[in-house]
Design an enzyme around this catalytic site. Sequence first.
Site, mmCIF file in Angstrom:
data_model
loop_
_atom_site.group_PDB
_atom_site.id
_atom_site.type_symbol
_atom_site.label_atom_id
_atom_site.label_comp_id
_atom_site.label_asym_id
_atom_site.label_seq_id
_atom_site.Cartn_x
_atom_site.Cartn_y
_atom_site.Cartn_z
ATOM 1 N N LYS A 175 -7.202 11.170 -34.619
ATOM 2 C CA LYS A 175 -6.656 12.291 -35.383
ATOM 3 C C LYS A 175 -5.660 11.770 -36.419
ATOM 4 O O LYS A 175 -4.707 11.078 -36.076
ATOM 5 C CB LYS A 175 -5.977 13.282 -34.436
ATOM 6 C CG LYS A 175 -6.934 13.873 -33.409
ATOM 7 C CD LYS A 175 -6.254 14.817 -32.448
ATOM 8 C CE LYS A 175 -5.266 14.112 -31.559
ATOM 9 N NZ LYS A 175 -4.761 14.970 -30.464
ATOM 10 N N THR A 206 3.686 23.880 -35.340
ATOM 11 C CA THR A 206 2.440 23.237 -34.926
ATOM 12 C C THR A 206 2.467 22.779 -33.474
ATOM 13 O O THR A 206 1.694 21.912 -33.075
ATOM 14 C CB THR A 206 2.153 22.025 -35.830
ATOM 15 O OG1 THR A 206 3.283 21.122 -35.771
ATOM 16 C CG2 THR A 206 1.921 22.444 -37.270
ATOM 17 N N THR A 209 -0.878 21.547 -30.981
ATOM 18 C CA THR A 209 -2.099 21.246 -31.729
ATOM 19 C C THR A 209 -3.053 20.328 -30.957
ATOM 20 O O THR A 209 -4.263 20.564 -30.932
ATOM 21 C CB THR A 209 -1.776 20.606 -33.092
ATOM 22 O OG1 THR A 209 -0.872 19.514 -32.883
ATOM 23 C CG2 THR A 209 -1.146 21.605 -34.034
ATOM 24 N N GLY A 210 -2.517 19.277 -30.342
ATOM 25 C CA GLY A 210 -3.377 18.338 -29.626
ATOM 26 C C GLY A 210 -4.069 18.976 -28.440
ATOM 27 O O GLY A 210 -5.277 18.779 -28.222
#
Length: 271
Positions: A175, A206, A209-210
Amino acid sequence: MHIPPRVLTIAGSDSGGGAGIQADLKTMLALGVHGMSVVTAATAQNSLGVQGFWELPVEAVRQQFRSVVDDIGVQAVKTGMLASAELVETVADLLAELDVPVVVDPVGVSKHGDSLLAADALDVLRQKLLPVATVVTPNLHEVEQLTGTRVTDESEMRRAAEAVLAFGPRWVLVKGGHLSGEAADLLFDGDREHWYRSPRLDNTHTHGTGCTLASALASFLAGGDEPPRAMERAKAYLTRAIEGGFPLGGGVGPVDHGWRWRDGDRPAGGG
Protein backbone atom coordinates in the site's frame (compact mmCIF):
# COMPACT_ATOMS: atom_id res chain seq x y z
CA MET A 1 -33.48 -18.18 2.11
CA HIS A 2 -30.42 -16.07 1.30
CA ILE A 3 -27.38 -16.85 3.45
CA PRO A 4 -24.59 -14.29 3.00
CA PRO A 5 -20.92 -15.25 2.72
CA ARG A 6 -19.28 -15.70 6.14
CA VAL A 7 -16.07 -13.87 7.00
CA LEU A 8 -14.09 -14.19 10.23
CA THR A 9 -11.91 -11.40 11.60
CA ILE A 10 -9.17 -12.26 14.10
CA ALA A 11 -8.02 -8.96 15.57
CA GLY A 12 -7.98 -6.54 18.48
CA SER A 13 -10.87 -4.46 19.75
CA ASP A 14 -10.73 -0.68 19.22
CA SER A 15 -12.73 0.99 22.00
CA GLY A 16 -13.06 4.12 19.84
CA GLY A 17 -14.80 2.14 17.08
CA GLY A 18 -12.67 3.32 14.16
CA ALA A 19 -10.32 0.39 13.59
CA GLY A 20 -9.81 -3.21 14.66
CA ILE A 21 -12.71 -5.61 15.13
CA GLN A 22 -15.20 -2.76 15.05
CA ALA A 23 -14.03 -1.47 11.65
CA ASP A 24 -13.88 -5.01 10.30
CA LEU A 25 -17.46 -5.84 11.23
CA LYS A 26 -18.78 -2.50 9.95
CA THR A 27 -17.05 -3.09 6.62
CA MET A 28 -18.40 -6.61 6.34
CA LEU A 29 -21.94 -5.46 7.06
CA ALA A 30 -21.64 -2.67 4.48
CA LEU A 31 -20.49 -5.20 1.85
CA GLY A 32 -23.26 -7.70 2.50
CA VAL A 33 -21.34 -10.49 4.23
CA HIS A 34 -21.86 -12.00 7.68
CA GLY A 35 -18.98 -10.94 9.91
CA MET A 36 -17.76 -13.01 12.87
CA SER A 37 -14.94 -12.29 15.28
CA VAL A 38 -12.13 -13.71 17.35
CA VAL A 39 -10.91 -11.01 19.72
CA THR A 40 -7.16 -11.21 20.39
CA ALA A 41 -6.71 -8.11 22.53
CA ALA A 42 -8.64 -5.24 24.07
CA THR A 43 -7.31 -1.72 23.55
CA ALA A 44 -8.05 1.52 25.35
CA GLN A 45 -8.04 3.73 22.28
CA ASN A 46 -9.52 6.97 21.00
CA SER A 47 -8.90 9.59 18.32
CA LEU A 48 -5.64 10.62 20.04
CA GLY A 49 -3.97 7.23 20.22
CA VAL A 50 -3.72 3.96 22.13
CA GLN A 51 -3.59 4.41 25.87
CA GLY A 52 -3.15 0.71 26.64
CA PHE A 53 -3.86 -2.84 25.47
CA TRP A 54 -4.30 -6.24 27.05
CA GLU A 55 -3.95 -9.43 25.04
CA LEU A 56 -6.31 -12.33 25.64
CA PRO A 57 -5.07 -15.75 26.77
CA VAL A 58 -4.18 -18.16 23.98
CA GLU A 59 -6.92 -20.56 25.06
CA ALA A 60 -9.55 -17.81 24.80
CA VAL A 61 -8.45 -17.07 21.23
CA ARG A 62 -8.36 -20.75 20.31
CA GLN A 63 -11.82 -21.41 21.75
CA GLN A 64 -13.39 -18.45 19.96
CA PHE A 65 -11.97 -19.76 16.70
CA ARG A 66 -13.18 -23.32 17.28
CA SER A 67 -16.65 -22.13 18.30
CA VAL A 68 -17.11 -20.24 15.04
CA VAL A 69 -15.34 -22.52 12.58
CA ASP A 70 -16.63 -25.86 13.88
CA ASP A 71 -20.28 -24.78 13.94
CA ILE A 72 -20.86 -21.91 11.49
CA GLY A 73 -17.93 -22.27 9.13
CA VAL A 74 -16.09 -19.53 7.25
CA GLN A 75 -15.49 -18.60 3.62
CA ALA A 76 -12.64 -16.14 4.27
CA VAL A 77 -10.55 -14.92 7.19
CA LYS A 78 -8.92 -11.58 7.91
CA THR A 79 -6.27 -11.13 10.61
CA GLY A 80 -5.25 -7.87 12.24
CA MET A 81 -3.66 -7.08 15.61
CA LEU A 82 -2.19 -10.27 17.09
CA ALA A 83 -0.01 -8.62 19.77
CA SER A 84 2.38 -11.40 20.83
CA ALA A 85 4.54 -14.15 19.38
CA GLU A 86 2.42 -16.78 21.14
CA LEU A 87 -0.80 -15.44 19.64
CA VAL A 88 0.70 -15.13 16.15
CA GLU A 89 1.84 -18.76 16.29
CA THR A 90 -1.51 -19.95 17.63
CA VAL A 91 -3.47 -18.16 14.91
CA ALA A 92 -1.10 -19.38 12.19
CA ASP A 93 -1.55 -23.00 13.34
CA LEU A 94 -5.35 -22.62 13.37
CA LEU A 95 -5.44 -21.05 9.91
CA ALA A 96 -3.25 -23.79 8.46
CA GLU A 97 -6.21 -26.15 8.94
CA LEU A 98 -8.50 -24.12 6.66
CA ASP A 99 -8.89 -24.14 2.90
CA VAL A 100 -10.29 -20.62 2.47
CA PRO A 101 -8.77 -17.26 1.48
CA VAL A 102 -6.80 -15.61 4.29
CA VAL A 103 -6.01 -11.88 4.27
CA VAL A 104 -3.22 -10.92 6.67
CA ASP A 105 -2.96 -7.29 7.71
CA PRO A 106 0.43 -7.35 9.49
CA VAL A 107 -0.45 -4.73 12.09
CA GLY A 108 2.68 -3.46 13.83
CA VAL A 109 1.83 0.08 14.89
CA SER A 110 -1.32 2.15 15.16
CA LYS A 111 -2.17 5.21 13.08
CA HIS A 112 -0.66 7.30 15.89
CA GLY A 113 2.62 5.34 16.04
CA ASP A 114 1.74 3.17 19.05
CA SER A 115 3.27 -0.32 18.98
CA LEU A 116 0.69 -3.12 18.69
CA LEU A 117 3.04 -6.07 18.10
CA ALA A 118 5.78 -7.36 20.37
CA ALA A 119 9.27 -7.22 18.86
CA ASP A 120 9.78 -10.97 19.30
CA ALA A 121 6.60 -11.68 17.30
CA LEU A 122 8.07 -10.49 13.99
CA ASP A 123 10.02 -13.66 13.27
CA VAL A 124 6.99 -15.83 14.03
CA LEU A 125 4.84 -13.66 11.78
CA ARG A 126 7.35 -14.02 8.93
CA GLN A 127 7.90 -17.77 9.38
CA LYS A 128 4.44 -19.02 10.37
CA LEU A 129 1.67 -16.56 9.46
CA LEU A 130 2.76 -15.12 6.11
CA PRO A 131 3.08 -18.58 4.49
CA VAL A 132 -0.64 -19.27 5.11
CA ALA A 133 -1.75 -15.92 3.68
CA THR A 134 -3.61 -15.63 0.40
CA VAL A 135 -2.94 -11.88 0.45
CA VAL A 136 -0.77 -9.92 2.89
CA THR A 137 -1.44 -6.16 2.99
CA PRO A 138 1.50 -4.21 4.46
CA ASN A 139 1.82 -0.45 4.31
CA LEU A 140 5.28 0.97 3.69
CA HIS A 141 6.18 1.10 7.39
CA GLU A 142 5.19 -2.55 7.79
CA VAL A 143 7.19 -3.53 4.68
CA GLU A 144 10.26 -1.98 6.27
CA GLN A 145 9.51 -3.65 9.60
CA LEU A 146 9.14 -7.06 7.94
CA THR A 147 11.94 -6.93 5.36
CA GLY A 148 14.19 -3.97 6.07
CA THR A 149 13.26 -2.61 2.62
CA ARG A 150 12.63 1.14 2.67
CA VAL A 151 10.39 2.56 -0.04
CA THR A 152 10.67 6.25 -0.87
CA ASP A 153 8.89 6.33 -4.24
CA GLU A 154 6.56 4.28 -6.38
CA SER A 155 9.34 2.75 -8.47
CA GLU A 156 10.57 0.82 -5.42
CA MET A 157 7.25 -0.82 -4.59
CA ARG A 158 7.77 -3.92 -6.74
CA ARG A 159 11.09 -4.61 -5.02
CA ALA A 160 9.29 -4.29 -1.68
CA ALA A 161 6.58 -6.70 -2.82
CA GLU A 162 9.20 -9.24 -3.88
CA ALA A 163 10.85 -9.01 -0.46
CA VAL A 164 7.56 -9.76 1.32
CA LEU A 165 6.63 -12.47 -1.19
CA ALA A 166 9.80 -14.33 -0.24
CA PHE A 167 8.14 -15.26 3.08
CA GLY A 168 5.54 -17.36 1.28
CA PRO A 169 2.17 -15.60 0.80
CA ARG A 170 0.41 -16.12 -2.54
CA TRP A 171 -0.09 -12.39 -3.14
CA VAL A 172 1.36 -9.22 -1.64
CA LEU A 173 -0.45 -5.89 -1.63
CA VAL A 174 2.00 -3.06 -0.98
CA LYS A 175 0.00 0.00 0.00
CA GLY A 176 1.51 3.28 -1.15
CA GLY A 177 -0.66 5.59 0.89
CA HIS A 178 2.31 7.11 2.70
CA LEU A 179 3.91 8.35 -0.54
CA SER A 180 3.13 11.72 -2.09
CA GLY A 181 0.97 12.07 -5.18
CA GLU A 182 -1.96 9.84 -6.01
CA ALA A 183 -2.76 6.86 -3.76
CA ALA A 184 -1.16 3.92 -5.60
CA ASP A 185 -1.19 0.30 -4.41
CA LEU A 186 0.57 -2.70 -5.97
CA LEU A 187 -0.79 -6.27 -5.91
CA PHE A 188 1.84 -8.81 -6.95
CA ASP A 189 2.14 -12.62 -6.98
CA GLY A 190 5.66 -12.91 -8.35
CA ASP A 191 4.41 -12.88 -11.94
CA ARG A 192 1.30 -10.72 -12.31
CA GLU A 193 1.52 -7.04 -11.37
CA HIS A 194 -1.69 -5.08 -10.76
CA TRP A 195 -1.75 -1.36 -9.94
CA TYR A 196 -4.65 0.44 -8.30
CA ARG A 197 -4.79 4.21 -8.27
CA SER A 198 -7.08 6.84 -6.84
CA PRO A 199 -6.80 10.59 -6.22
CA ARG A 200 -5.32 11.56 -2.88
CA LEU A 201 -8.20 12.97 -0.87
CA ASP A 202 -7.88 16.08 1.26
CA ASN A 203 -9.16 14.46 4.46
CA THR A 204 -7.08 13.80 7.57
CA HIS A 205 -9.72 11.58 9.18
CA THR A 206 -8.39 8.22 8.05
CA HIS A 207 -8.38 6.08 11.19
CA GLY A 208 -9.03 2.45 10.29
CA THR A 209 -8.00 2.50 6.63
CA GLY A 210 -5.80 -0.60 6.82
CA CYS A 211 -8.37 -2.66 8.71
CA THR A 212 -11.12 -1.52 6.37
CA LEU A 213 -9.24 -2.37 3.17
CA ALA A 214 -8.20 -5.82 4.41
CA SER A 215 -11.75 -6.59 5.56
CA ALA A 216 -13.22 -5.44 2.26
CA LEU A 217 -10.71 -7.61 0.41
CA ALA A 218 -11.66 -10.64 2.54
CA SER A 219 -15.36 -9.92 1.97
CA PHE A 220 -15.03 -9.94 -1.81
CA LEU A 221 -12.78 -13.02 -1.73
CA ALA A 222 -15.47 -14.80 0.31
CA GLY A 223 -17.93 -14.00 -2.45
CA GLY A 224 -15.74 -15.72 -5.04
CA ASP A 225 -13.67 -12.91 -6.53
CA GLU A 226 -10.06 -13.57 -7.45
CA PRO A 227 -7.57 -11.27 -5.65
CA PRO A 228 -7.17 -8.71 -8.50
CA ARG A 229 -10.92 -8.16 -8.83
CA ALA A 230 -11.44 -8.27 -5.05
CA MET A 231 -8.80 -5.57 -4.63
CA GLU A 232 -10.37 -3.41 -7.34
CA ARG A 233 -13.69 -3.49 -5.51
CA ALA A 234 -12.11 -3.07 -2.06
CA LYS A 235 -10.13 -0.04 -3.21
CA ALA A 236 -13.28 1.57 -4.61
CA TYR A 237 -15.13 1.02 -1.32
CA LEU A 238 -12.23 2.37 0.78
CA THR A 239 -11.78 5.46 -1.40
CA ARG A 240 -15.37 6.49 -0.76
CA ALA A 241 -15.01 5.66 2.95
CA ILE A 242 -11.95 7.93 3.20
CA GLU A 243 -13.81 10.65 1.32
CA GLY A 244 -16.51 10.49 4.00
CA GLY A 245 -14.14 10.36 6.98
CA PHE A 246 -15.38 12.56 9.80
CA PRO A 247 -13.98 14.23 12.95
CA LEU A 248 -14.43 12.60 16.35
CA GLY A 249 -12.75 13.69 19.57
CA GLY A 250 -9.63 15.80 19.45
CA GLY A 251 -7.55 13.80 16.99
CA VAL A 252 -7.86 11.63 13.88
CA GLY A 253 -11.43 10.59 13.11
CA PRO A 254 -12.53 7.38 11.37
CA VAL A 255 -13.38 6.64 7.77
CA ASP A 256 -17.09 6.35 6.99
CA HIS A 257 -17.89 2.63 6.73
CA GLY A 258 -21.56 3.36 6.11
CA TRP A 259 -21.23 5.74 3.17
CA ARG A 260 -23.35 3.47 0.96
CA TRP A 261 -26.43 4.03 3.07
CA ARG A 262 -25.87 7.75 3.30
CA ASP A 263 -25.65 7.76 -0.49
CA GLY A 264 -28.95 5.91 -0.69
CA ASP A 265 -27.11 2.90 -2.11
CA ARG A 266 -27.53 -0.72 -1.12
CA PRO A 267 -24.79 -3.13 -0.01
CA ALA A 268 -23.04 -4.75 -2.93
CA GLY A 269 -22.92 -8.26 -1.51
CA GLY A 270 -19.84 -10.41 -1.21
CA GLY A 271 -19.84 -11.68 -4.79
